[in-house]
Design a protein around this motif. Sequence first.
Motif, PDB file in Angstrom:
ATOM      1  N   GLN A  63      28.452   8.353   7.386  1.00  0.00           N
ATOM      2  CA  GLN A  63      27.909   7.769   6.537  1.00  0.00           C
ATOM      3  C   GLN A  63      27.132   8.765   5.955  1.00  0.00           C
ATOM      4  O   GLN A  63      26.874   9.625   6.398  1.00  0.00           O
ATOM      5  N   VAL A  64      26.284   8.313   4.838  1.00  0.00           N
ATOM      6  CA  VAL A  64      25.237   9.219   4.178  1.00  0.00           C
ATOM      7  C   VAL A  64      24.482   8.219   3.600  1.00  0.00           C
ATOM      8  O   VAL A  64      24.523   6.997   3.318  1.00  0.00           O
ATOM      9  N   ASP A  65      22.995   8.804   3.477  1.00  0.00           N
ATOM     10  CA  ASP A  65      21.961   7.930   2.935  1.00  0.00           C
ATOM     11  C   ASP A  65      21.321   8.686   1.707  1.00  0.00           C
ATOM     12  O   ASP A  65      20.456   9.783   2.204  1.00  0.00           O
ATOM     13  N   LEU A  66      21.633   8.526   0.521  1.00  0.00           N
ATOM     14  CA  LEU A  66      20.982   9.227  -0.398  1.00  0.00           C
ATOM     15  C   LEU A  66      19.747   8.682  -1.165  1.00  0.00           C
ATOM     16  O   LEU A  66      19.318   9.311  -1.936  1.00  0.00           O
ATOM     17  N   SER A  67      19.307   7.710  -0.623  1.00  0.00           N
ATOM     18  CA  SER A  67      17.923   7.020  -0.890  1.00  0.00           C
ATOM     19  C   SER A  67      16.847   7.627  -0.361  1.00  0.00           C
ATOM     20  O   SER A  67      15.796   6.870  -0.574  1.00  0.00           O
ATOM     21  N   VAL A  68      17.041   8.490   0.426  1.00  0.00           N
ATOM     22  CA  VAL A  68      15.860   8.861   1.581  1.00  0.00           C
ATOM     23  C   VAL A  68      14.723   9.667   0.665  1.00  0.00           C
ATOM     24  O   VAL A  68      13.384   9.356   0.816  1.00  0.00           O
ATOM     25  N   ALA A  69      14.994  10.210  -0.309  1.00  0.00           N
ATOM     26  CA  ALA A  69      13.833  10.844  -1.211  1.00  0.00           C
ATOM     27  C   ALA A  69      13.401   9.675  -1.814  1.00  0.00           C
ATOM     28  O   ALA A  69      12.007  10.024  -2.047  1.00  0.00           O
ATOM     29  N   SER A  70      13.974   8.946  -2.425  1.00  0.00           N
ATOM     30  CA  SER A  70      13.530   7.687  -3.150  1.00  0.00           C
ATOM     31  C   SER A  70      12.502   6.681  -2.248  1.00  0.00           C
ATOM     32  O   SER A  70      11.469   6.133  -2.643  1.00  0.00           O
ATOM     33  N   MET A  71      12.888   6.737  -0.925  1.00  0.00           N
ATOM     34  CA  MET A  71      12.026   5.879  -0.182  1.00  0.00           C
ATOM     35  C   MET A  71      10.754   6.838   0.230  1.00  0.00           C
ATOM     36  O   MET A  71       9.850   6.188   0.411  1.00  0.00           O
ATOM     37  N   LEU A  72      10.958   8.094   0.204  1.00  0.00           N
ATOM     38  CA  LEU A  72       9.885   8.959   0.522  1.00  0.00           C
ATOM     39  C   LEU A  72       8.757   8.811  -0.742  1.00  0.00           C
ATOM     40  O   LEU A  72       7.579   8.576  -0.513  1.00  0.00           O
ATOM     41  N   GLY A  73       9.431   8.716  -1.979  1.00  0.00           N
ATOM     42  CA  GLY A  73       8.569   8.564  -3.175  1.00  0.00           C
ATOM     43  C   GLY A  73       7.986   6.955  -2.970  1.00  0.00           C
ATOM     44  O   GLY A  73       6.821   6.985  -3.384  1.00  0.00           O
ATOM     45  N   SER A  75       7.211   5.298  -0.578  1.00  0.00           N
ATOM     46  CA  SER A  75       6.336   5.209   0.664  1.00  0.00           C
ATOM     47  C   SER A  75       4.899   5.643   0.107  1.00  0.00           C
ATOM     48  O   SER A  75       3.624   5.286   0.098  1.00  0.00           O
ATOM     49  N   SER A  76       4.985   6.856  -0.742  1.00  0.00           N
ATOM     50  CA  SER A  76       3.952   7.697  -1.245  1.00  0.00           C
ATOM     51  C   SER A  76       3.270   6.684  -2.268  1.00  0.00           C
ATOM     52  O   SER A  76       2.005   6.539  -2.079  1.00  0.00           O
ATOM     53  N   ALA A  77       4.050   6.323  -3.139  1.00  0.00           N
ATOM     54  CA  ALA A  77       3.561   5.344  -4.472  1.00  0.00           C
ATOM     55  C   ALA A  77       2.768   4.237  -3.510  1.00  0.00           C
ATOM     56  O   ALA A  77       1.815   3.715  -4.085  1.00  0.00           O
ATOM     57  N   LEU A  78       3.426   3.408  -2.568  1.00  0.00           N
ATOM     58  CA  LEU A  78       2.799   2.280  -1.908  1.00  0.00           C
ATOM     59  C   LEU A  78       1.601   2.760  -1.198  1.00  0.00           C
ATOM     60  O   LEU A  78       0.479   2.278  -1.175  1.00  0.00           O
ATOM     61  N   ALA A  79       1.355   3.992  -0.688  1.00  0.00           N
ATOM     62  CA  ALA A  79       0.143   4.366   0.017  1.00  0.00           C
ATOM     63  C   ALA A  79      -0.977   4.653  -1.111  1.00  0.00           C
ATOM     64  O   ALA A  79      -2.030   4.206  -0.943  1.00  0.00           O
ATOM     65  N   GLY A  80      -0.369   5.197  -2.270  1.00  0.00           N
ATOM     66  CA  GLY A  80      -1.409   5.508  -3.545  1.00  0.00           C
ATOM     67  C   GLY A  80      -1.963   4.288  -4.002  1.00  0.00           C
ATOM     68  O   GLY A  80      -3.325   4.109  -3.979  1.00  0.00           O
ATOM     69  N   SER A  81      -1.117   3.133  -4.010  1.00  0.00           N
ATOM     70  CA  SER A  81      -1.673   2.089  -4.634  1.00  0.00           C
ATOM     71  C   SER A  81      -2.582   1.151  -3.452  1.00  0.00           C
ATOM     72  O   SER A  81      -3.478   0.586  -4.274  1.00  0.00           O
ATOM     73  N   LEU A  98       6.898   0.119   7.654  1.00  0.00           N
ATOM     74  CA  LEU A  98       7.650  -1.248   7.735  1.00  0.00           C
ATOM     75  C   LEU A  98       8.342  -1.387   6.447  1.00  0.00           C
ATOM     76  O   LEU A  98       9.718  -1.554   6.415  1.00  0.00           O
ATOM     77  N   THR A  99       7.848  -0.750   5.335  1.00  0.00           N
ATOM     78  CA  THR A  99       8.781  -0.921   4.087  1.00  0.00           C
ATOM     79  C   THR A  99      10.067   0.178   4.077  1.00  0.00           C
ATOM     80  O   THR A  99      11.215  -0.328   3.678  1.00  0.00           O
ATOM     81  N   GLY A 100       9.983   1.142   4.698  1.00  0.00           N
ATOM     82  CA  GLY A 100      10.884   2.096   5.300  1.00  0.00           C
ATOM     83  C   GLY A 100      11.868   1.302   6.003  1.00  0.00           C
ATOM     84  O   GLY A 100      13.162   1.351   5.805  1.00  0.00           O
ATOM     85  N   VAL A 101      11.603   0.579   6.934  1.00  0.00           N
ATOM     86  CA  VAL A 101      12.619  -0.015   7.698  1.00  0.00           C
ATOM     87  C   VAL A 101      13.356  -1.144   7.207  1.00  0.00           C
ATOM     88  O   VAL A 101      14.396  -1.417   6.967  1.00  0.00           O
ATOM     89  N   LEU A 102      12.635  -1.862   6.177  1.00  0.00           N
ATOM     90  CA  LEU A 102      13.196  -2.955   5.321  1.00  0.00           C
ATOM     91  C   LEU A 102      14.122  -2.298   4.246  1.00  0.00           C
ATOM     92  O   LEU A 102      15.432  -2.785   4.096  1.00  0.00           O
ATOM     93  N   GLY A 103      13.958  -1.189   3.737  1.00  0.00           N
ATOM     94  CA  GLY A 103      14.793  -0.598   2.853  1.00  0.00           C
ATOM     95  C   GLY A 103      15.962   0.013   3.396  1.00  0.00           C
ATOM     96  O   GLY A 103      17.143  -0.203   3.037  1.00  0.00           O
ATOM     97  N   GLY A 104      16.068   0.733   4.818  1.00  0.00           N
ATOM     98  CA  GLY A 104      17.031   0.879   5.603  1.00  0.00           C
ATOM     99  C   GLY A 104      17.729  -0.212   6.088  1.00  0.00           C
ATOM    100  O   GLY A 104      19.069  -0.127   6.257  1.00  0.00           O
ATOM    101  N   LEU A 105      17.160  -1.426   6.198  1.00  0.00           N
ATOM    102  CA  LEU A 105      18.015  -2.583   6.645  1.00  0.00           C
ATOM    103  C   LEU A 105      18.689  -3.150   5.530  1.00  0.00           C
ATOM    104  O   LEU A 105      19.860  -3.433   5.755  1.00  0.00           O
ATOM    105  N   SER A 224      10.223   7.093   5.123  1.00  0.00           N
ATOM    106  CA  SER A 224       8.766   6.403   4.824  1.00  0.00           C
ATOM    107  C   SER A 224       7.755   7.239   5.346  1.00  0.00           C
ATOM    108  O   SER A 224       6.769   7.536   4.875  1.00  0.00           O
ATOM    109  N   PHE A 225       8.200   7.812   6.650  1.00  0.00           N
ATOM    110  CA  PHE A 225       6.891   8.609   7.530  1.00  0.00           C
ATOM    111  C   PHE A 225       7.025   9.942   6.725  1.00  0.00           C
ATOM    112  O   PHE A 225       5.671  10.356   6.408  1.00  0.00           O
ATOM    113  N   ALA A 226       7.914  10.569   6.287  1.00  0.00           N
ATOM    114  CA  ALA A 226       7.802  11.672   5.490  1.00  0.00           C
ATOM    115  C   ALA A 226       7.117  11.455   4.168  1.00  0.00           C
ATOM    116  O   ALA A 226       6.581  12.313   3.680  1.00  0.00           O
TER     117      ALA A 226
END
Length: 330
Positions: A63-73, A75-81, A98-105, A224-226
Amino acid sequence: MSTLTKYIRWDTAVGILLIAVFLAGAGTTEGFADTANLSAALDDTAEIALIALPMTLLVVAGQVDLSVASMLGLSSALAGSLWDAGWTFELIVPICLLTGVLGGLLNGWLVTRVGLPSLAVTIGTLTLYRGLASVALGDKAVADFPESYARWARYTETVPGTFVPYPVALFAVLAVVAAVVLHCTGFGRSLYAVGAQEDAAHFAGIRVKQIKLALFMVSGLVASFAGIVYTLRYGSARADNGVGLELVVIASVLLGGVDFDGGKGTLGGAVAGVLLIGLLNNLLTLNDVSNEIQVIVTGLLLIASVLAPRVVTTVSERRHRRNAATAPAS
């Protein structure tokens, strides 16, 4: 010769190349081998290294997950907001995770339940999560995060007695755990089985869908932690943080010898790939090479990491068939 080739595998060759790059940099570039520069170089790879761990497990499983950098972004935007809205950082972190887990889900559900290919799914969610990041924070940049946390993410703060930044030390611990899981447990053997032949793994009693779903959830969690680490390290939360980072992560994993088709590769090789790209970028930066050229180098490494193992395998198979054809009949 056969004994030699048995031990010189692709991941071993990448490890040797990593040492060669370090020695070449130390001998040709002033300051490259200084502990302060090595700390900075390691810290620059922290987010890539963290995300590469679950990415390695995913690619081994085919498998592959190309959304990891967008999830990083995201998470960063949510933290800032949330920080801008007056939330405490102690509450922001679990919300982001939790947002990262839901995105992965969501990724895992679309792959395992709907039956869509992970490449197509995560290209879609790559755009979705980046769009959500823009909705959460817009084009603003939020700064002034708690110094007690921000200091932990910078290379100027290292593990006592070493030049290793704390995020990299955490990565080292998680890498050991991931290596044990992948190479020393039944779950790890199941990942190789799923990546090599998914149907056969299913008929052998392996819970293929549950494994894939778990991997995507872990990938989202770590991404999301990253994002939190990235935000603290640069001291700025932005919706466009980490743009393009997924390509560097995948290049690192594939460069380390993990087969994009699944079923092959080692975690040690992936770690060597991460460090090799990190040191190369640092060496190029010290020699005033532009970011554009560094992107080109990463792209070439990505192509080489996919093409070279296949060329080696093809040549080896042809040589084997030729030897078998010329061998005298018993």
